[in-house]
Design a protein around this motif. Structure first.
Motif, short mmCIF file in Angstrom:
data_model
loop_
_atom_site.label_atom_id
_atom_site.label_comp_id
_atom_site.label_asym_id
_atom_site.label_seq_id
_atom_site.Cartn_x
_atom_site.Cartn_y
_atom_site.Cartn_z
N LEU A 1 1.02 -1.00 0.70
CA LEU A 1 0.13 -0.12 0.41
C LEU A 1 0.85 0.91 -0.02
CD1 LEU A 1 -2.91 -1.07 2.39
CD2 LEU A 1 -2.44 -1.16 -0.05
N SER A 2 1.93 1.07 0.63
CA SER A 2 2.93 2.54 0.59
C SER A 2 3.11 2.63 -0.82
CB SER A 2 4.29 1.68 1.36
OG SER A 2 5.31 2.97 1.53
N GLY A 3 3.79 1.28 -1.71
CA GLY A 3 3.82 1.36 -2.96
C GLY A 3 3.01 2.75 -4.06
N VAL A 4 1.32 1.65 -3.68
CA VAL A 4 0.37 2.34 -4.15
C VAL A 4 -0.14 3.76 -3.76
CG1 VAL A 4 -1.79 2.59 -4.16
CG2 VAL A 4 -0.71 0.30 -3.72
N GLU A 5 -0.04 4.39 -2.64
CA GLU A 5 0.28 5.63 -3.25
C GLU A 5 1.41 6.39 -2.94
OE1 GLU A 5 -0.25 8.50 1.71
OE2 GLU A 5 0.74 6.57 1.39
N LEU A 6 2.18 6.09 -3.36
CA LEU A 6 3.76 6.59 -3.88
C LEU A 6 2.96 6.84 -5.79
CD1 LEU A 6 6.82 5.15 -2.55
CD2 LEU A 6 6.29 7.49 -2.48
N PHE A 7 2.46 5.63 -6.13
CA PHE A 7 1.91 5.79 -7.45
C PHE A 7 1.42 6.54 -7.67
CE2 PHE A 7 -0.97 4.52 -10.71
CZ PHE A 7 0.31 4.39 -11.71
N TRP A 8 -0.07 6.10 -7.07
CA TRP A 8 -0.72 7.83 -7.06
C TRP A 8 -0.53 9.03 -7.05
CZ3 TRP A 8 -4.22 6.62 -11.20
CH2 TRP A 8 -4.48 5.07 -10.80
N GLU A 9 0.10 9.40 -5.61
CA GLU A 9 0.87 10.40 -5.89
C GLU A 9 1.83 11.26 -5.81
OE1 GLU A 9 1.76 11.10 -1.52
OE2 GLU A 9 -0.70 10.95 -1.04
N ARG A 10 3.33 10.28 -6.70
CA ARG A 10 4.68 11.19 -6.99
C ARG A 10 4.35 10.59 -8.47
NH1 ARG A 10 8.37 10.45 -2.93
NH2 ARG A 10 9.64 11.70 -4.64
N ILE A 11 4.15 9.21 -9.25
CA ILE A 11 4.31 9.54 -10.70
C ILE A 11 1.89 9.86 -11.46
CG2 ILE A 11 4.11 7.29 -12.25
CD1 ILE A 11 5.75 5.77 -9.71
N ALA A 12 1.61 8.63 -11.37
CA ALA A 12 0.16 9.63 -11.89
C ALA A 12 -0.43 10.57 -11.12
CB ALA A 12 -0.51 8.49 -11.36
N GLY A 13 -0.06 11.05 -10.32
CA GLY A 13 -0.04 12.58 -9.62
C GLY A 13 0.28 13.73 -10.78
N GLN A 14 1.65 13.02 -11.64
CA GLN A 14 2.59 13.88 -12.23
C GLN A 14 1.60 15.23 -13.33
OE1 GLN A 14 5.19 15.41 -12.16
NE2 GLN A 14 6.06 13.92 -10.25
N ALA A 15 1.55 16.71 -13.51
CA ALA A 15 0.66 17.11 -14.96
C ALA A 15 1.00 16.12 -16.12
CB ALA A 15 1.12 18.53 -14.28
N GLY A 16 0.10 15.59 -16.60
CA GLY A 16 0.05 14.54 -17.87
C GLY A 16 0.28 13.21 -17.94
N MET A 17 0.95 13.21 -16.79
CA MET A 17 0.34 11.72 -16.17
C MET A 17 -1.27 11.04 -16.22
SD MET A 17 4.18 10.50 -16.70
CE MET A 17 3.09 8.75 -15.32
N LYS A 18 -1.60 10.11 -16.87
CA LYS A 18 -2.97 9.37 -16.04
C LYS A 18 -2.43 7.75 -15.86
CE LYS A 18 -7.59 8.81 -18.49
NZ LYS A 18 -8.37 9.03 -17.12
N GLY A 19 -3.03 7.63 -14.66
CA GLY A 19 -2.55 6.26 -14.44
C GLY A 19 -4.32 5.18 -14.82
#
Length: 316
Positions: A64-82
């Motif tokens: 779940l820590s990895g999940v949170e990092l994904f949605w906040e720090r990767i998919a949450g970047q401008a121009g990205m879409k999870g």
């Protein structure tokens, strides 16, 4: 549509170990960053959660820590879409967004719980590798001396993944487990970052029968850039990558081969292919040996067609 789709990187593992790293910055200590993906013309990148061996008693909190990092720090970047669904992927590419797919490498942290698996699905995980190199509660990895297959709970895991719409990944899985998964699974499966055993005898690579079977099932093999998986002396060049691609296409079919860099999970690199920006050199090398259609399939179309077919049509 043109660009690159990569089936595996370990950015999330590095972020879990060092929260100070920044995926959004080019010079960040990461192989894969948003600026580098943009430079490479990436359409989609798969991001794996892997719990390092150094973690004592791996569990759901680590996943779940990895999940949170994904949605906040990767998919949450401008121009990205999870990406959770096939429509998400189509929409992202149509609107010029860089699609990000969340995967898990090794089922260790699930601790045998199908409830945990369902939680990860609700959190956006869409691909699961049963093992890393060694044994866990579900199966044996390729480095486990006994070379066993799936456990009873591992078999249940395969069925539940099929039911939910989580794609199974056989990279790292011992060969016996590969064939047991093949018997059990109702759906195609992938090897997100594996190469050809007959060209390089590393146990992480797949043999001719395995490659052919993945192709027969409608799955995809992502060719790995790690030199010890490419050449017996580990002094690999871009030409070695091309050779593995060609042989995998010969045995698995042209629709079964794509890219699975393993960036941020490998310490040694192929010269000229040290990060996503090096894809231009690989593309040029492929163009000298293959047709335009074949090159497009390897760079992005095979992964794209597989995911728009196999990803869930709805979130739940």
């Amino acid at each position: 549509m043109s660009g690159i789709i990569d089936g595996h990187c370990d950015v999330l593992s590095k972020l879990m170990l060092d929260p100070g790293l920044d995926f959004g910055l080019n010079e960040s200590g990461l192989d894969v960053t948003l600026p580098k993906l943009r430079q490479a013309g990436a359409l989609m990148q798969c991001f794996a959660i892997w719990i390092p061996e150094t973690v004592h008693d791996p569990g759901m909190k680590h996943l779940l820590s990895g999940v949170e990092l994904f949605w906040e720090r990767i998919a949450g970047q401008a121009g990205m879409k999870g990406v959770r669904t096939a429509e998400d992927l189509r929409s992202a590419i149509e609107h010029g967004q860089l699609a990000a797919l969340l995967t898990v490498e090794g089922a260790d942290g699930l601790n045998g719980s199908m409830d945990h698996l369902r939680t990860l699905f609700r959190q956006g995980v869409r691909c699961l590798g049963l093992t890393w190199n060694y044994a866990n509660w579900a199966a044996d990895g390729v480095a486990e001396p006994r070379k066993a297959g799936l456990t009873v709970k591992g078999r249940r895991l395969v069925k539940e993944c099929n039911h939910l719409g989580i794609i199974m990944d056989v990279s790292h899985l011992a060969e016996r487990g590969f064939w047991e998964l093949d018997e059990l699974s109702d759906k195609p499966f992938i090897a997100s970052h594996s190469n050809v055993l007959e060209l390089c005898g590393h146990p992480r690579n797949l043999n001719k029968r395995q490659i052919a079977r993945i192709g027969e099932r409608g799955g995809v093999i992502g060719i790995n850039y790690y030199p010890p998986f490419l050449s017996s002396d580990a002094n690999a060049t871009i030409d070695h990558v091309v050779r593995h691609i060609e042989k995998a296409c010969e045995w698995g079919g042209e629709r079964a081969v794509a890219l699975g860099s393993d960036f941020d999970g490998i310490g040694k690199k192929v010269e000229g292919l040290e990060d996503p920006a090096g894809i231009a050199r690989l593309s040029e090398a492929l163009a000298k040996r293959l047709s335009d259609d074949q090159v497009e399939r390897i760079l992005y179309r095979n992964w794209y067609e597989f995911f728009v077919t196999e990803l869930p049509k709805s979130e739940y």
